[in-house]
Design a protein around this motif. Sequence first.
Motif, PDB file in Angstrom:
ATOM      1  N   CYS A 137       0.835  -1.206   0.000  1.00  0.00           N
ATOM      2  CA  CYS A 137       0.000   0.000   0.000  1.00  0.00           C
ATOM      3  C   CYS A 137       0.866   1.250   0.000  1.00  0.00           C
ATOM      4  O   CYS A 137       0.603   2.202  -0.754  1.00  0.00           O
ATOM      5  CB  CYS A 137      -0.930  -0.018   1.218  1.00  0.00           C
ATOM      6  SG  CYS A 137      -1.864   1.509   1.476  1.00  0.00           S
ATOM      7  N   ALA A 138       1.902   1.256   0.822  1.00  0.00           N
ATOM      8  CA  ALA A 138       2.812   2.409   0.864  1.00  0.00           C
ATOM      9  C   ALA A 138       3.536   2.578  -0.466  1.00  0.00           C
ATOM     10  O   ALA A 138       3.694   3.701  -0.968  1.00  0.00           O
ATOM     11  CB  ALA A 138       3.814   2.237   2.004  1.00  0.00           C
ATOM     12  N   ALA A 154      -2.292   2.894  -7.993  1.00  0.00           N
ATOM     13  CA  ALA A 154      -3.600   3.159  -7.386  1.00  0.00           C
ATOM     14  C   ALA A 154      -4.245   1.877  -6.878  1.00  0.00           C
ATOM     15  O   ALA A 154      -4.898   1.871  -5.823  1.00  0.00           O
ATOM     16  CB  ALA A 154      -4.510   3.849  -8.400  1.00  0.00           C
ATOM     17  N   PHE A 155      -4.052   0.772  -7.610  1.00  0.00           N
ATOM     18  CA  PHE A 155      -4.585  -0.518  -7.155  1.00  0.00           C
ATOM     19  C   PHE A 155      -3.953  -0.921  -5.828  1.00  0.00           C
ATOM     20  O   PHE A 155      -4.647  -1.349  -4.899  1.00  0.00           O
ATOM     21  CB  PHE A 155      -4.336  -1.584  -8.220  1.00  0.00           C
ATOM     22  CG  PHE A 155      -4.712  -2.970  -7.792  1.00  0.00           C
ATOM     23  CD1 PHE A 155      -6.029  -3.392  -7.856  1.00  0.00           C
ATOM     24  CD2 PHE A 155      -3.751  -3.849  -7.297  1.00  0.00           C
ATOM     25  CE1 PHE A 155      -6.389  -4.670  -7.445  1.00  0.00           C
ATOM     26  CE2 PHE A 155      -4.098  -5.122  -6.891  1.00  0.00           C
ATOM     27  CZ  PHE A 155      -5.424  -5.541  -6.967  1.00  0.00           C
ATOM     28  N   PHE A 156      -2.632  -0.795  -5.736  1.00  0.00           N
ATOM     29  CA  PHE A 156      -1.952  -1.124  -4.479  1.00  0.00           C
ATOM     30  C   PHE A 156      -2.412  -0.206  -3.346  1.00  0.00           C
ATOM     31  O   PHE A 156      -2.624  -0.658  -2.213  1.00  0.00           O
ATOM     32  CB  PHE A 156      -0.443  -1.011  -4.648  1.00  0.00           C
ATOM     33  CG  PHE A 156       0.176  -2.120  -5.453  1.00  0.00           C
ATOM     34  CD1 PHE A 156      -0.398  -3.373  -5.479  1.00  0.00           C
ATOM     35  CD2 PHE A 156       1.331  -1.914  -6.183  1.00  0.00           C
ATOM     36  CE1 PHE A 156       0.156  -4.406  -6.208  1.00  0.00           C
ATOM     37  CE2 PHE A 156       1.908  -2.936  -6.921  1.00  0.00           C
ATOM     38  CZ  PHE A 156       1.320  -4.185  -6.939  1.00  0.00           C
ATOM     39  N   ALA A 157      -2.552   1.085  -3.656  1.00  0.00           N
ATOM     40  CA  ALA A 157      -2.891   2.045  -2.609  1.00  0.00           C
ATOM     41  C   ALA A 157      -4.299   1.822  -2.080  1.00  0.00           C
ATOM     42  O   ALA A 157      -4.516   1.866  -0.855  1.00  0.00           O
ATOM     43  CB  ALA A 157      -2.743   3.472  -3.148  1.00  0.00           C
ATOM     44  N   PHE A 158      -5.263   1.574  -2.969  1.00  0.00           N
ATOM     45  CA  PHE A 158      -6.655   1.464  -2.534  1.00  0.00           C
ATOM     46  C   PHE A 158      -7.039   0.032  -2.178  1.00  0.00           C
ATOM     47  O   PHE A 158      -7.445  -0.244  -1.037  1.00  0.00           O
ATOM     48  CB  PHE A 158      -7.590   1.999  -3.626  1.00  0.00           C
ATOM     49  CG  PHE A 158      -7.649   3.499  -3.687  1.00  0.00           C
ATOM     50  CD1 PHE A 158      -8.472   4.204  -2.824  1.00  0.00           C
ATOM     51  CD2 PHE A 158      -6.886   4.208  -4.601  1.00  0.00           C
ATOM     52  CE1 PHE A 158      -8.535   5.584  -2.867  1.00  0.00           C
ATOM     53  CE2 PHE A 158      -6.942   5.595  -4.657  1.00  0.00           C
ATOM     54  CZ  PHE A 158      -7.767   6.280  -3.786  1.00  0.00           C
ATOM     55  N   PHE A 159      -6.917  -0.887  -3.120  1.00  0.00           N
ATOM     56  CA  PHE A 159      -7.413  -2.251  -2.895  1.00  0.00           C
ATOM     57  C   PHE A 159      -6.546  -3.008  -1.888  1.00  0.00           C
ATOM     58  O   PHE A 159      -7.067  -3.629  -0.958  1.00  0.00           O
ATOM     59  CB  PHE A 159      -7.477  -3.004  -4.230  1.00  0.00           C
ATOM     60  CG  PHE A 159      -8.585  -2.550  -5.127  1.00  0.00           C
ATOM     61  CD1 PHE A 159      -9.837  -3.132  -5.046  1.00  0.00           C
ATOM     62  CD2 PHE A 159      -8.383  -1.529  -6.036  1.00  0.00           C
ATOM     63  CE1 PHE A 159     -10.877  -2.717  -5.867  1.00  0.00           C
ATOM     64  CE2 PHE A 159      -9.406  -1.097  -6.863  1.00  0.00           C
ATOM     65  CZ  PHE A 159     -10.657  -1.692  -6.779  1.00  0.00           C
ATOM     66  N   VAL A 160      -5.224  -2.972  -2.068  1.00  0.00           N
ATOM     67  CA  VAL A 160      -4.346  -3.656  -1.115  1.00  0.00           C
ATOM     68  C   VAL A 160      -4.342  -2.908   0.217  1.00  0.00           C
ATOM     69  O   VAL A 160      -4.214  -3.520   1.278  1.00  0.00           O
ATOM     70  CB  VAL A 160      -2.928  -3.778  -1.693  1.00  0.00           C
ATOM     71  CG1 VAL A 160      -2.006  -4.498  -0.712  1.00  0.00           C
ATOM     72  CG2 VAL A 160      -2.951  -4.540  -3.011  1.00  0.00           C
ATOM     73  N   VAL A 176      -6.907  -1.295   1.696  1.00  0.00           N
ATOM     74  CA  VAL A 176      -8.063  -1.671   2.521  1.00  0.00           C
ATOM     75  C   VAL A 176      -7.956  -3.130   2.960  1.00  0.00           C
ATOM     76  O   VAL A 176      -8.422  -3.500   4.053  1.00  0.00           O
ATOM     77  CB  VAL A 176      -9.373  -1.400   1.761  1.00  0.00           C
ATOM     78  CG1 VAL A 176      -9.644  -2.439   0.695  1.00  0.00           C
ATOM     79  CG2 VAL A 176     -10.552  -1.345   2.732  1.00  0.00           C
ATOM     80  N   LEU A 177      -7.302  -3.987   2.136  1.00  0.00           N
ATOM     81  CA  LEU A 177      -7.063  -5.378   2.546  1.00  0.00           C
ATOM     82  C   LEU A 177      -6.173  -5.429   3.787  1.00  0.00           C
ATOM     83  O   LEU A 177      -6.350  -6.295   4.652  1.00  0.00           O
ATOM     84  CB  LEU A 177      -6.419  -6.146   1.386  1.00  0.00           C
ATOM     85  CG  LEU A 177      -6.013  -7.589   1.677  1.00  0.00           C
ATOM     86  CD1 LEU A 177      -7.227  -8.446   2.022  1.00  0.00           C
ATOM     87  CD2 LEU A 177      -5.259  -8.185   0.484  1.00  0.00           C
ATOM     88  N   ILE A 185     -17.262   0.771   4.881  1.00  0.00           N
ATOM     89  CA  ILE A 185     -17.621   1.903   4.018  1.00  0.00           C
ATOM     90  C   ILE A 185     -16.555   2.129   2.956  1.00  0.00           C
ATOM     91  O   ILE A 185     -16.867   2.369   1.776  1.00  0.00           O
ATOM     92  CB  ILE A 185     -17.816   3.180   4.866  1.00  0.00           C
ATOM     93  CG1 ILE A 185     -18.999   3.009   5.823  1.00  0.00           C
ATOM     94  CG2 ILE A 185     -18.039   4.396   3.967  1.00  0.00           C
ATOM     95  CD1 ILE A 185     -19.181   4.177   6.773  1.00  0.00           C
ATOM     96  N   CYS A 186     -15.295   2.035   3.354  1.00  0.00           N
ATOM     97  CA  CYS A 186     -14.194   2.246   2.414  1.00  0.00           C
ATOM     98  C   CYS A 186     -14.226   1.204   1.298  1.00  0.00           C
ATOM     99  O   CYS A 186     -14.033   1.530   0.121  1.00  0.00           O
ATOM    100  CB  CYS A 186     -12.863   2.189   3.157  1.00  0.00           C
ATOM    101  SG  CYS A 186     -11.444   2.666   2.162  1.00  0.00           S
ATOM    102  N   THR A 187     -14.480  -0.055   1.642  1.00  0.00           N
ATOM    103  CA  THR A 187     -14.549  -1.116   0.635  1.00  0.00           C
ATOM    104  C   THR A 187     -15.698  -0.872  -0.333  1.00  0.00           C
ATOM    105  O   THR A 187     -15.542  -1.001  -1.560  1.00  0.00           O
ATOM    106  CB  THR A 187     -14.729  -2.481   1.314  1.00  0.00           C
ATOM    107  OG1 THR A 187     -13.663  -2.698   2.245  1.00  0.00           O
ATOM    108  CG2 THR A 187     -14.737  -3.594   0.285  1.00  0.00           C
ATOM    109  N   ILE A 188     -16.855  -0.504   0.189  1.00  0.00           N
ATOM    110  CA  ILE A 188     -18.014  -0.231  -0.660  1.00  0.00           C
ATOM    111  C   ILE A 188     -17.729   0.930  -1.600  1.00  0.00           C
ATOM    112  O   ILE A 188     -18.045   0.884  -2.802  1.00  0.00           O
ATOM    113  CB  ILE A 188     -19.252   0.058   0.210  1.00  0.00           C
ATOM    114  CG1 ILE A 188     -19.662  -1.196   0.989  1.00  0.00           C
ATOM    115  CG2 ILE A 188     -20.415   0.561  -0.646  1.00  0.00           C
ATOM    116  CD1 ILE A 188     -20.727  -0.956   2.022  1.00  0.00           C
TER     117      ILE A 188
END
Length: 235
Positions: free
Chosen positions: A97-98, A120-126, A128-129, A162-165
């Motif tokens: 994420c970082a 952006a995929f790493f920052a947002f999806f990973v 929140v994971l 909420i963040c995931t949604i």
Amino acid sequence: MWGYLSLLPVLLAIWAIGGLWTVFSVAVANESVNLTRGFPYISLCGNYPPQSCIFSQVLNMGAALAAWICILRYHQLRDWGVGKWPNRLILWTGLLCALGTSIVGNFQEKNLRAIHLMGAFFAFFVGVLYFWLQLLFLWRMKHVPQPGAPWIGPLRLVLCSICTIFIVAMVVLHVWRMRSVSAALEWTAAMLLFILFGLFSVDFSSLEGCTLRLRPCSGGLSPPPASPIPLQVSL
């Protein structure tokens, strides 16, 4: 020294949230983005100088602080008894994420779109994971300490949900070309992720020191020679 570590997550949240809205303000002021055409994405605000310079600096420092927080959290979870492999999985998702945050700041969308989207995929999806994994393992381990008020845990669960949604809805609405709503959800999801990082201040408030652990080498050390080896030097 250790008391100040509890301020580190709050510093990250204030730095990142304040910095991104500064980028937004500069982009609006110099008309790099036009609000009459719709609400802009974060990346669109950071595409052009001078705000692109601020954008890179904010996200690079934010990524460095986030990586430091992830490493501190790793050692704290280890001391709480979280298993080695689950803890390493949590650590690596946080570091990804970082890394993704830094990539987003350094590779602007208008220059290298594919790399920017990967970041952006790493920052947002990973990202929140990273928080979902902690919630999962801490929920399964009932003996793990839960610093702070009793509502901190439910608050994290609500923010993660909420963040995931919002992240999923952001992608769907972007595909449906509802760009303004998608951009607003992107901004909201980013703010929620930074707030989740900021909540680590509650956990770090219980840090009192650092423990150094020494482990024997698995292969063993070779025994020292029986006698000193003479060194012959020609004169």
